[in-house]
Design a protein around this motif. Structure first.
Motif, PDB file in Angstrom:
ATOM      1  N   ASP A 114     -54.374 -93.235  35.691  1.00 33.16           N
ATOM      2  CA  ASP A 114     -54.407 -91.780  35.532  1.00 33.16           C
ATOM      3  C   ASP A 114     -54.245 -91.107  36.896  1.00 33.16           C
ATOM      4  OD1 ASP A 114     -54.876 -92.233  32.880  1.00 33.16           O
ATOM      5  OD2 ASP A 114     -56.998 -91.715  32.940  1.00 33.16           O
ATOM      6  N   TYR A 115     -53.333 -90.152  36.947  1.00 29.39           N
ATOM      7  CA  TYR A 115     -53.058 -89.369  38.146  1.00 29.39           C
ATOM      8  C   TYR A 115     -53.453 -87.934  37.846  1.00 29.39           C
ATOM      9  CZ  TYR A 115     -50.059 -93.285  39.471  1.00 29.39           C
ATOM     10  OH  TYR A 115     -49.579 -94.523  39.788  1.00 29.39           O
ATOM     11  N   VAL A 116     -54.442 -87.418  38.566  1.00 26.52           N
ATOM     12  CA  VAL A 116     -54.830 -86.018  38.409  1.00 26.52           C
ATOM     13  C   VAL A 116     -54.488 -85.307  39.711  1.00 26.52           C
ATOM     14  CG1 VAL A 116     -56.718 -84.402  38.028  1.00 26.52           C
ATOM     15  CG2 VAL A 116     -56.613 -86.523  36.714  1.00 26.52           C
ATOM     16  N   VAL A 117     -53.618 -84.317  39.620  1.00 30.30           N
ATOM     17  CA  VAL A 117     -53.162 -83.568  40.792  1.00 30.30           C
ATOM     18  C   VAL A 117     -53.796 -82.185  40.756  1.00 30.30           C
ATOM     19  CG1 VAL A 117     -51.168 -82.655  42.028  1.00 30.30           C
ATOM     20  CG2 VAL A 117     -50.981 -84.817  40.787  1.00 30.30           C
ATOM     21  N   VAL A 118     -54.433 -81.832  41.853  1.00 31.17           N
ATOM     22  CA  VAL A 118     -55.023 -80.505  42.005  1.00 31.17           C
ATOM     23  C   VAL A 118     -54.194 -79.771  43.048  1.00 31.17           C
ATOM     24  CG1 VAL A 118     -57.096 -79.203  42.618  1.00 31.17           C
ATOM     25  CG2 VAL A 118     -57.304 -81.421  41.474  1.00 31.17           C
ATOM     26  N   ALA A 119     -53.588 -78.667  42.648  1.00 31.34           N
ATOM     27  CA  ALA A 119     -52.752 -77.891  43.566  1.00 31.34           C
ATOM     28  C   ALA A 119     -53.645 -77.083  44.510  1.00 31.34           C
ATOM     29  CB  ALA A 119     -51.837 -76.960  42.789  1.00 31.34           C
ATOM     30  N   ARG A 120     -53.154 -76.892  45.722  1.00 31.99           N
ATOM     31  CA  ARG A 120     -53.849 -76.075  46.714  1.00 31.99           C
ATOM     32  C   ARG A 120     -53.065 -74.792  46.951  1.00 31.99           C
ATOM     33  NH1 ARG A 120     -56.062 -80.477  51.110  1.00 31.99           N
ATOM     34  NH2 ARG A 120     -57.684 -81.278  49.749  1.00 31.99           N
ATOM     35  N   LYS A 121     -53.694 -73.856  47.619  1.00 36.00           N
ATOM     36  CA  LYS A 121     -53.116 -72.522  47.837  1.00 36.00           C
ATOM     37  C   LYS A 121     -51.717 -72.577  48.446  1.00 36.00           C
ATOM     38  CE  LYS A 121     -53.889 -67.962  48.210  1.00 36.00           C
ATOM     39  NZ  LYS A 121     -53.365 -67.246  47.074  1.00 36.00           N
ATOM     40  N   ALA A 122     -51.469 -73.511  49.359  1.00 35.08           N
ATOM     41  CA  ALA A 122     -50.167 -73.600  50.029  1.00 35.08           C
ATOM     42  C   ALA A 122     -49.037 -73.931  49.052  1.00 35.08           C
ATOM     43  CB  ALA A 122     -50.221 -74.646  51.132  1.00 35.08           C
ATOM     44  N   ALA A 123     -49.355 -74.521  47.909  1.00 33.41           N
ATOM     45  CA  ALA A 123     -48.330 -74.882  46.929  1.00 33.41           C
ATOM     46  C   ALA A 123     -47.648 -73.645  46.349  1.00 33.41           C
ATOM     47  CB  ALA A 123     -48.930 -75.724  45.810  1.00 33.41           C
ATOM     48  N   ALA A 124     -48.362 -72.551  46.244  1.00 31.14           N
ATOM     49  CA  ALA A 124     -47.796 -71.331  45.665  1.00 31.14           C
ATOM     50  C   ALA A 124     -46.647 -70.780  46.513  1.00 31.14           C
ATOM     51  CB  ALA A 124     -48.875 -70.274  45.512  1.00 31.14           C
ATOM     52  N   ASP A 125     -46.715 -70.968  47.820  1.00 33.67           N
ATOM     53  CA  ASP A 125     -45.699 -70.424  48.721  1.00 33.67           C
ATOM     54  C   ASP A 125     -44.582 -71.422  49.018  1.00 33.67           C
ATOM     55  OD1 ASP A 125     -47.249 -68.104  48.915  1.00 33.67           O
ATOM     56  OD2 ASP A 125     -48.433 -68.965  50.564  1.00 33.67           O
ATOM     57  N   SER A 126     -44.673 -72.631  48.470  1.00 32.14           N
ATOM     58  CA  SER A 126     -43.690 -73.675  48.756  1.00 32.14           C
ATOM     59  C   SER A 126     -42.541 -73.648  47.767  1.00 32.14           C
ATOM     60  CB  SER A 126     -44.357 -75.049  48.697  1.00 32.14           C
ATOM     61  OG  SER A 126     -45.380 -75.131  49.646  1.00 32.14           O
ATOM     62  N   GLU A 127     -41.374 -74.055  48.243  1.00 33.26           N
ATOM     63  CA  GLU A 127     -40.206 -74.151  47.370  1.00 33.26           C
ATOM     64  C   GLU A 127     -40.316 -75.412  46.516  1.00 33.26           C
ATOM     65  OE1 GLU A 127     -36.563 -73.883  49.501  1.00 33.26           O
ATOM     66  OE2 GLU A 127     -37.116 -72.016  50.494  1.00 33.26           O
ATOM     67  N   ASN A 128     -39.522 -75.468  45.463  1.00 36.89           N
ATOM     68  CA  ASN A 128     -39.570 -76.596  44.540  1.00 36.89           C
ATOM     69  C   ASN A 128     -39.311 -77.923  45.244  1.00 36.89           C
ATOM     70  OD1 ASN A 128     -40.007 -74.651  42.649  1.00 36.89           O
ATOM     71  ND2 ASN A 128     -38.064 -74.912  41.583  1.00 36.89           N
ATOM     72  N   LYS A 129     -38.356 -77.942  46.147  1.00 30.26           N
ATOM     73  CA  LYS A 129     -38.027 -79.181  46.861  1.00 30.26           C
ATOM     74  C   LYS A 129     -39.224 -79.652  47.678  1.00 30.26           C
ATOM     75  CE  LYS A 129     -34.733 -81.217  50.065  1.00 30.26           C
ATOM     76  NZ  LYS A 129     -33.593 -81.016  50.937  1.00 30.26           N
ATOM     77  N   ALA A 130     -39.901 -78.738  48.336  1.00 35.43           N
ATOM     78  CA  ALA A 130     -41.077 -79.095  49.135  1.00 35.43           C
ATOM     79  C   ALA A 130     -42.205 -79.608  48.244  1.00 35.43           C
ATOM     80  CB  ALA A 130     -41.549 -77.898  49.945  1.00 35.43           C
ATOM     81  N   LEU A 131     -42.342 -79.030  47.049  1.00 32.79           N
ATOM     82  CA  LEU A 131     -43.361 -79.509  46.108  1.00 32.79           C
ATOM     83  C   LEU A 131     -43.069 -80.943  45.679  1.00 32.79           C
ATOM     84  CD1 LEU A 131     -43.782 -76.356  43.822  1.00 32.79           C
ATOM     85  CD2 LEU A 131     -45.362 -77.172  45.582  1.00 32.79           C
ATOM     86  N   ARG A 132     -41.807 -81.216  45.348  1.00 32.99           N
ATOM     87  CA  ARG A 132     -41.410 -82.578  44.937  1.00 32.99           C
ATOM     88  C   ARG A 132     -41.640 -83.585  46.059  1.00 32.99           C
ATOM     89  NH1 ARG A 132     -37.566 -80.081  41.893  1.00 32.99           N
ATOM     90  NH2 ARG A 132     -36.138 -79.817  43.632  1.00 32.99           N
ATOM     91  N   GLU A 133     -41.183 -83.238  47.256  1.00 34.47           N
ATOM     92  CA  GLU A 133     -41.327 -84.148  48.388  1.00 34.47           C
ATOM     93  C   GLU A 133     -42.804 -84.358  48.745  1.00 34.47           C
ATOM     94  OE1 GLU A 133     -38.891 -82.330  51.364  1.00 34.47           O
ATOM     95  OE2 GLU A 133     -37.027 -83.086  50.462  1.00 34.47           O
ATOM     96  N   GLY A 134     -43.592 -83.306  48.680  1.00 34.05           N
ATOM     97  CA  GLY A 134     -45.021 -83.425  48.953  1.00 34.05           C
ATOM     98  C   GLY A 134     -45.721 -84.319  47.945  1.00 34.05           C
ATOM     99  N   PHE A 135     -45.322 -84.206  46.685  1.00 31.58           N
ATOM    100  CA  PHE A 135     -45.891 -85.041  45.628  1.00 31.58           C
ATOM    101  C   PHE A 135     -45.514 -86.505  45.843  1.00 31.58           C
ATOM    102  CE2 PHE A 135     -45.610 -86.537  41.063  1.00 31.58           C
ATOM    103  CZ  PHE A 135     -46.972 -86.689  40.900  1.00 31.58           C
ATOM    104  N   MET A 136     -44.236 -86.754  46.162  1.00 31.99           N
ATOM    105  CA  MET A 136     -43.790 -88.136  46.388  1.00 31.99           C
ATOM    106  C   MET A 136     -44.494 -88.751  47.590  1.00 31.99           C
ATOM    107  SD  MET A 136     -39.730 -88.095  45.523  1.00 31.99           S
ATOM    108  CE  MET A 136     -39.535 -89.731  46.182  1.00 31.99           C
ATOM    109  N   SER A 137     -44.632 -88.018  48.681  1.00 34.53           N
ATOM    110  CA  SER A 137     -45.288 -88.578  49.856  1.00 34.53           C
ATOM    111  C   SER A 137     -46.770 -88.835  49.587  1.00 34.53           C
ATOM    112  CB  SER A 137     -45.111 -87.671  51.071  1.00 34.53           C
ATOM    113  OG  SER A 137     -45.822 -86.480  50.906  1.00 34.53           O
TER     114      SER A 137
END
Length: 147
Positions: A82-105
């Motif tokens: 099980d993977y539970v991801v909790v988003a942080r405030k900085a995610a709201a200002d990030s572009e989709n590509k940055a969100l994907r790359e951040g998740f992968m890393s």
């Protein structure tokens, strides 16, 4: 590839979220916090994106949509659990590509996704060039140390 995100690959119940938060291994980045609990297949995803992250539903839904899509594409490579991801405030200002790359890393740092290039496609290192210095030195004292 199946583009669906069926019910059996979602963490849905409160008890499942609580188990991930209490027993899971936590890895964090500026965009997300990941709680991972190893378990039986398939790999399942749970998302927590609060109003503190983005007060507008459209922004919260965009973050969840990008993470679900990235998870769907990576699911065959992920460790079961099980993977539970909790988003942080900085995610709201990030572009989709940055969100994907951040998740992968984050998945790579957690050790649940193999590092890029770990499949043996990188060519081996070139052999070392022979040294121009002789291995031993003819010294009058009989030692074989280099000069």
């Amino acid at each position: 590839m199946n583009a669906r995100f069926p019910r059996q690959v979602r963490v849905r119940a409160r008890a499942e979220f609580d188990r991930a938060f209490q027993q899971g291994r936590r890895t964090a980045s500026p965009l997300f916090s990941l709680h991972f609990v190893a378990g039986p297949p398939p790999a399942r995803l749970g998302l927590a994106v609060s109003r503190k992250v983005d007060p507008h539903a459209v922004g919260r839904n965009r973050i969840k949509r990008v993470l679900r899509d990235a998870f769907r594409r990576l699911r065959p490579q992920l460790a079961a659990g099980d993977y539970v991801v909790v988003a942080r405030k900085a995610a709201a200002d990030s572009e989709n590509k940055a969100l994907r790359e951040g998740f992968m890393s984050l998945l790579q740092r957690a050790g649940t996704l193999p590092q890029a290039g770990m499949d043996g496609t990188i060519p081996p290192a070139a052999p070392a060039a022979p040294s121009s210095h002789p291995a031993s030195d003819d010294r009058s004292d009989g030692s074989s140390l280099p000069a």
